[in-house]
Enzyme design. Structure first.
Site, PDB file in Angstrom:
ATOM      1  CG  ASP A   8       4.676  12.071  11.470  1.00  0.00           C
ATOM      2  OD1 ASP A   8       4.936  13.179  10.961  1.00  0.00           O
ATOM      3  OD2 ASP A   8       4.954  10.996  10.925  1.00  0.00           O
ATOM      4  N   GLY A  37       7.196   4.226   3.879  1.00  0.00           N
ATOM      5  CA  GLY A  37       7.529   5.457   4.581  1.00  0.00           C
ATOM      6  C   GLY A  37       8.827   5.293   5.322  1.00  0.00           C
ATOM      7  N   GLY A  38       9.198   6.332   6.094  1.00  0.00           N
ATOM      8  CA  GLY A  38      10.457   6.294   6.814  1.00  0.00           C
ATOM      9  C   GLY A  38      10.476   5.258   7.920  1.00  0.00           C
ATOM     10  CG  LEU A  78      -1.965  -1.104   1.317  1.00  0.00           C
ATOM     11  CD1 LEU A  78      -2.711  -1.032   2.636  1.00  0.00           C
ATOM     12  CD2 LEU A  78      -2.942  -1.019   0.151  1.00  0.00           C
TER      13      LEU A  78
END
Length: 686
Positions: free
Chosen positions: A484, A368-369, A365
């Site tokens: 975040d 990310g980091g 999907l």
């Protein structure tokens, strides 16, 4: 012959009377207005979900899986007579014995409820978890639901304004109780002393519920099984059910589980209209299962047979050992003693491996980091999930992280992505979430998604995220700072409701304390300016990121974007300048083609500027933000002097250059996220 005929007639009449008495004692008779179940063997009940009757007659509503269950009288009862069908309803009375088996002695998941409902359809559409299998997020608080319930709730849900995680409540068309009390009972020894009862003690307890149609009073009483009904009820509240319960209505029980697997049992039940409910025969009630299964000693003969069989199988076992070991290594997991309290929330690596088709790229999907996210389909229970796969090398870090995410998993809010559990394998940590079929918000704002979000949808998403932050900051038992907040971490469910997710950076602390200084973490463009100086996250640093999020959703631009002259521009400063020039509405996403509510857009843009104020203490708390969005407060008044002050502060901070300087510090570690233009910044706190 005549005498013989009379004899047979009398015998038939006696037989009919006996049958009527028997019917009344087992669930029928008296036009269905009264019934008694001393155990449920052969009971004529409508069961659905996980509900079932055990061989000894014990009714089990949920069987330990994360589901819901219902047990309902199959026919509706006449809550009004023909003479008063349009008037007040009848009085009714019920008593039942229940027990709740949680996975731990002091933790459980949601609860059980006795209900009177207008139809069975409302139950079939109900959700588990906090909704107790009675309602869902669409009809909760909707008077058309037409349902009355007495809840025995074992999980505190701040969104539903629950009293605590061990209470009894009276509900009408909502799970926000009109009255509630700590679970317990009052002694009849003259002292009237109150004694607490733990609903999840795995011990049977009896409840009496009575509705007086003349006084329009509901009384709820409870006590340990075997204790006579206390004279003083646990709670008594005034509620007129005439507008809630129709002429004919169903009665029954509902229960649900979610994060913790819990079993809910009903041992006996009686009900009556216009009279007290018949007493239960405690001696006939079925036995509850053992809290923990204790294996009995095995006969010597069986031990000898097993020993001989084991010797015979040794050679075969050695032959297949290597094969099995290799197979297990493929799915091997790490388990340690400190994980025991979290065991019920742990998924097997094998199940997740098959659910994601071996973590296939076709199921990917996004990346990310902090890892990659895959779509998965579990076999049992059959459901779609999102599996986040990360790597961690620090043993202590993994322990702290799992403890933290399990705490986050206890969060309950309709605008938070539900964490279902986790799995560990070697240096990998896998988190399992509810699957959001409409992916993340940023795909609609900045991606190539053909579907355009109208203003109504955007405003609804904004309010949803604001509500979730209010819950995290103020309404949960501890303070959670998300750290975040951004469009890519807001996921959209099947109804396009916004749900805040990804708590990988979250910090948790008690309301009376403050978060410790930590490394600066977040995404460039959303970071509050004070974080680069102090490194200590606060709810106000979340408010800053939320302010940037408000502008991002309204303007359809990233926090740092490229303008027509190919210059990098801070979205906050761009909107601020337009407001200073009196052209703030020109910043609205042009794809909306002017189709938006001017008042709401003005509130959101001004609120975005207010939340991104340079000084953290001048930013509004999330409760105040919700008041603005709900129109309970006048729109923020950003006077020219106020704007000038902010612009001066921005200039003193160096504007965009300050972000460039922050990224160029030697102590910084900068990593660009795949598929995103945002940057995750990590700096060790001092």
């Amino acid at each position: 012959m005549l005498l013989l005929g009379l004899y047979h007639l009398v015998a038939l009449l006696l037989l009919l009377v006996a049958a009527g008495r028997c019917l009344a004692a087992t669930g029928g008779g008296d036009d269905g207005r009264q019934f008694v179940y001393n155990g449920f063997s052969g009971a004529n009940l409508t069961l659905d979900g996980a509900a079932g009757v055990m061989p000894n007659g014990l009714l089990m509503l949920t069987d330990g899986r994360k589901v819901k269950g219902h047990a309902v009288q199959p026919f509706p009862l006449p809550f009004r007579t023909a003479s008063n069908a349009a008037g007040s309803m009848r009085s009714f009375s019920t008593t039942f014995v229940f027990a709740i088996f949680g996975p731990y002695e002091d933790l459980s998941s949601d609860g059980i409820a006795f209900f009177v409902a207008a139809s069975k359809e409302v139950l079939s559409a109900a959700s588990p978890g906090q909704f107790l299998g009675l309602l869902n997020e669409d009809n909760i608080g909707n008077r058309s639901a037409r349902i009355f319930a007495v809840e025995l709730d074992t999980f505190k849900d701040a969104e539903l304004r629950d009293l605590n995680d061990n209470h009894v409540g009276v509900d009408v068309d909502s799970l926000v109780s009109i009255d509630s009390a700590d679970a317990g009972w009052y002694y009849d020894d003259g002292t009237g002393m109150f004694q607490n009862l733990s609903l999840i003690s795995r011990k049977p307890m009896q409840v009496w519920v009575d509705y007086d149609s003349r006084a329009t009073d509901i009384t709820v009483t409870m006590a340990p099984l075997g204790v006579a009904r206390p004279k003083r009820p646990l709670l008594q509240t005034n509620v007129n059910l005439s507008g809630v319960v129709p002429n004919m209505a169903y009665v029954g029980f509902s229960s649900a589980t979610n994060f913790f697997s819990t079993r809910h049992f009903i041992l006996g039940w009686s009900f009556a209209l216009d009279r007290p409910a018949p007493a239960l025969d405690i001696s006939k009630l079925p036995q509850l299962p053992s809290a923990w299964s204790n294996s009995r000693s095995m006969p010597i003969s069986i031990k000898i047979v097993l020993a001989l069989a084991s010797v015979t199988m040794v050679s075969l076992g050695i032959g297949i050992y290597i094969f099995v070991r290799r197979l297990r290594l493929k799915y091997s997991e790490v388990r340690e003693d400190w994980e025991v309290p979290f065991g019920s929330n742990r998924f097997s690596y094998k199940d997740l491996f098959h659910a994601t088709k071996g973590f296939s790229d076709k199921n990917l999907l996004g990346r990310g980091g902090f890892g990659s996210v895959y779509k998965g389909v579990l076999r049992e229970p059959e459901m779609e999930v999102a599996v986040k796969r990360m790597s961690h090398n620090s043993r202590q870090g993994v322990k702290e992280f799992i403890a933290e995410v399990v705490s986050v998993g206890r969060l309950r809010h309709r605008n938070l992505t539900q964490l279902l559990g986790y799995c560990r394998r070697k240096d990998e940590l896998l988190l399992v979430y509810d699957f959001m079929e409409n992916v993340s918000l940023d795909k609609y704002l900045h991606g190539r998604n053909d579907q355009l979000l109208c203003w109504y949808q955007r405003y609804s998403i904004i309010k949803g995220v604001a509500s979730s932050l209010l819950y995290l900051h103020e309404e949960w038992e501890q303070v959670i700072i998300h750290r975040d907040i951004k469009a890519s971490n807001v996921l959209l469910d099947s109804k396009m409701n916004g749900r805040l997710g990804d708590f990988g950076l979250a910090r948790i602390y008690d309301h009376e304390t403050a978060a410790e200084t930590t490394h600066v973490a977040g995404t460039m463009g959303y970071l509050a300016p004070e974080l680069s100086r102090a490194g200590r996250p606060t709810p106000f640093s979340d408010v800053y990121a939320f302010g940037v999020f408000l502008l991002e959703v309204t303007c359809g631009r990233k926090p740092i974007f490229i303008d027509e002259q190919n210059n990098r521009v801070l979205l906050v400063e761009w909107v601020l300048e337009h407001h200073h020039n009196g052209s703030m509405l020109d910043t609205v996403d042009p794809r909306l083609r002017g189709e938006f509510n001017t008042e709401e857009v003005t509130i959101v843009l001004k609120l975005g500027l207010l939340c991104t104020y340079p000084s953290p203490n001048a930013r509004p708390i999330m409760r105040k933000v919700m008041q603005y969005l709900d129109h309970d407060q006048l729109p923020p008044d950003l006077s020219p002097a106020y704007i000038s002050y902010i612009m001066m502060a921005q200039m003193q901070n160096g504007g965009f250059d300050s972000h460039d300087m922050a990224c160029s510090q030697p102590a910084m570690s900068v990593a660009t996220l795949s598929g995103e233009s945002s940057v995750t910044i990590l700096r060790e706190g001092r």
